[in-house]
Design an enzyme around this catalytic site. Sequence first.
Site, PDB file in Angstrom:
ATOM      1  CG  HIS A 167      -1.832  -1.155   1.161  1.00  9.66           C
ATOM      2  ND1 HIS A 167      -1.416  -2.487   1.510  1.00  9.66           N
ATOM      3  CD2 HIS A 167      -3.227  -1.262   0.953  1.00  9.66           C
ATOM      4  CE1 HIS A 167      -2.221  -3.162   1.287  1.00  9.66           C
ATOM      5  NE2 HIS A 167      -3.511  -2.634   1.144  1.00  9.66           N
TER       6      HIS A 167
ATOM      7  CD1 TRP B 182      -3.506  -6.889  -6.309  1.00  7.67           C
ATOM      8  CD2 TRP B 182      -2.140  -8.453  -6.521  1.00  7.67           C
ATOM      9  NE1 TRP B 182      -2.733  -7.117  -5.121  1.00  7.67           N
ATOM     10  CE2 TRP B 182      -1.887  -8.019  -5.361  1.00  7.67           C
ATOM     11  CE3 TRP B 182      -1.573  -9.870  -7.149  1.00  7.67           C
ATOM     12  CZ2 TRP B 182      -0.930  -8.728  -4.470  1.00  7.67           C
ATOM     13  CZ3 TRP B 182      -0.443 -10.256  -6.425  1.00  7.67           C
ATOM     14  CH2 TRP B 182      -0.275  -9.704  -5.209  1.00  7.67           C
TER      15      TRP B 182
ATOM     16  CE1 TYR C   3      -7.761  -6.874  -7.078  1.00  4.16           C
ATOM     17  CE2 TYR C   3      -6.664  -4.944  -6.862  1.00  4.16           C
ATOM     18  CZ  TYR C   3      -7.126  -6.080  -6.286  1.00  4.16           C
ATOM     19  OH  TYR C   3      -6.562  -6.579  -4.753  1.00  4.16           O
TER      20      TYR C   3
ATOM     21  CE  LYS D 258      -5.186  -8.896  -3.119  1.00  2.41           C
ATOM     22  NZ  LYS D 258      -4.068  -7.996  -2.811  1.00  2.41           N
TER      23      LYS D 258
ATOM     24  N   GLY E 195     -10.033  -5.042   0.872  1.00  4.77           N
ATOM     25  CA  GLY E 195     -10.595  -3.692   0.586  1.00  4.77           C
ATOM     26  C   GLY E 195     -10.566  -2.779   1.864  1.00  4.77           C
TER      27      GLY E 195
ATOM     28  NE  ARG F  14      -7.247  -0.901   1.780  1.00  2.00           N
ATOM     29  CZ  ARG F  14      -7.702  -0.422   0.681  1.00  2.00           C
ATOM     30  NH1 ARG F  14      -8.262   0.926   0.502  1.00  2.00           N
ATOM     31  NH2 ARG F  14      -7.969  -1.235  -0.366  1.00  2.00           N
TER      32      ARG F  14
HETATM   33  P1  FBP Z   1      -6.594  -4.319   1.181  1.00  2.00           P
HETATM   34  O1  FBP Z   1      -6.843  -5.490   1.759  1.00  2.00           O
HETATM   35  O2  FBP Z   1      -5.957  -3.246   1.848  1.00  2.00           O
HETATM   36  O3  FBP Z   1      -7.727  -3.940   0.094  1.00  2.00           O
HETATM   37  O4  FBP Z   1      -5.146  -4.966   0.046  1.00  2.00           O
HETATM   38  C1  FBP Z   1      -5.248  -5.530  -1.146  1.00  2.00           C
HETATM   39  C2  FBP Z   1      -4.776  -4.964  -2.008  1.00  2.00           C
HETATM   40  O5  FBP Z   1      -5.247  -5.494  -3.425  1.00  2.00           O
HETATM   41  C3  FBP Z   1      -3.373  -4.550  -2.223  1.00  2.00           C
HETATM   42  O6  FBP Z   1      -2.593  -5.477  -2.626  1.00  2.00           O
HETATM   43  C4  FBP Z   1      -3.370  -3.391  -2.947  1.00  2.00           C
HETATM   44  O7  FBP Z   1      -2.498  -2.371  -2.518  1.00  2.00           O
HETATM   45  C5  FBP Z   1      -4.826  -2.598  -2.751  1.00  2.00           C
HETATM   46  O8  FBP Z   1      -5.433  -3.758  -2.401  1.00  2.00           O
HETATM   47  C6  FBP Z   1      -5.073  -2.111  -4.189  1.00  2.00           C
HETATM   48  O9  FBP Z   1      -6.104  -1.067  -3.870  1.00  2.00           O
HETATM   49  P2  FBP Z   1      -6.911  -0.419  -4.788  1.00  2.00           P
HETATM   50  O10 FBP Z   1      -8.192  -1.652  -5.270  1.00  2.00           O
HETATM   51  O11 FBP Z   1      -7.502   0.716  -4.000  1.00  2.00           O
HETATM   52  O12 FBP Z   1      -5.963   0.086  -5.819  1.00  2.00           O
END
Ligand code: FBP
Length: 262
Positions: free
Chosen positions: A21, A141, A143, A173, A200, A227
């Site tokens: 983070h 990741w 996303y 993830k 999250g 977090r």
């Molecule tokens: P959290 O549990 O704090 O959400 O962390 C998971 C994560 O994927 C971290 O690996 C990464 O730094 C962060 O969330 C990415 O956050 P965002 O989705 O806000 O970019």
Amino acid sequence: MRIKTNKFFRKDKALILAYDHGLEHGPTDFNEKSVDPSYVLDIALEANYTGIVLHHGLVEKYYTSYFRDIPLILKLNVHTRIGYKPLISTNVCSVERAVKLGADAVGYTIYIGSHEEPSMLSEFSKIVEVAHDYGLPVIAWAYPRGPGINELDTDTIAYAVRIAMELGADMIKTYYNGDKEGLKWVLRNAGRSKLIIAGGEKIPDMQFLKRTEEVISLGADGIAVGRNIFQSKRPFTLSKALSKIIFDGSTAEEAASILPEK
Ligand code: FBP
């Protein structure tokens, strides 16, 4: 190729601590304690996490003291929140360097739906090729993110997971949007890749325990949390409570019994 991921699993489940983070969000995510990487590594060690996510600078300066005690996922790319920039996660470390630094797996973010998605897909595929030559698992990741993208839409999450699975991710993830039936569909699309749910933003500890119980009971292979642990007032006991849910099948209420009063 079936790459072994068992190092990150206990009783077939994973409990991973994410600490990338500082780069992804900046110091606003941290408090006086969690700003110190050693403090967060101590949480991972004491609560017996099955993995920790770090960037290479922290690996060189901090992880060496914990070497082999906590399996290491070295994060290979990064996107910061400062200033205006394209939605791309930039590669900052090679697989070869990750191997030299003792990584047990490498991690890579793909923003599915971003204008820059094509280059991340291409780079991710090359990383999978090299990492698998070393026998190293790759965690995507996956996303959904970009203009017009609903990050929490079940079909979009399932599509993101499917892309990561078909490009060779060993673990994926992604987000949980609270859609229970939807998570089952997302899991189907992960195929033989392991599906790990991202933590999250910080929510109350009890709510996080309940959410964890829910995703594990629906069949998720584990969680990767940042977090919700290092922003909690009781990160050590909260981690142990998560362990009870994930590895011992406790309910959130049973697990919460070990939490001290706030
Ligand atoms: P959290 O549990 O704090 O959400 O962390 C998971 C994560 O994927 C971290 O690996 C990464 O730094 C962060 O969330 C990415 O956050 P965002 O989705 O806000 O970019």
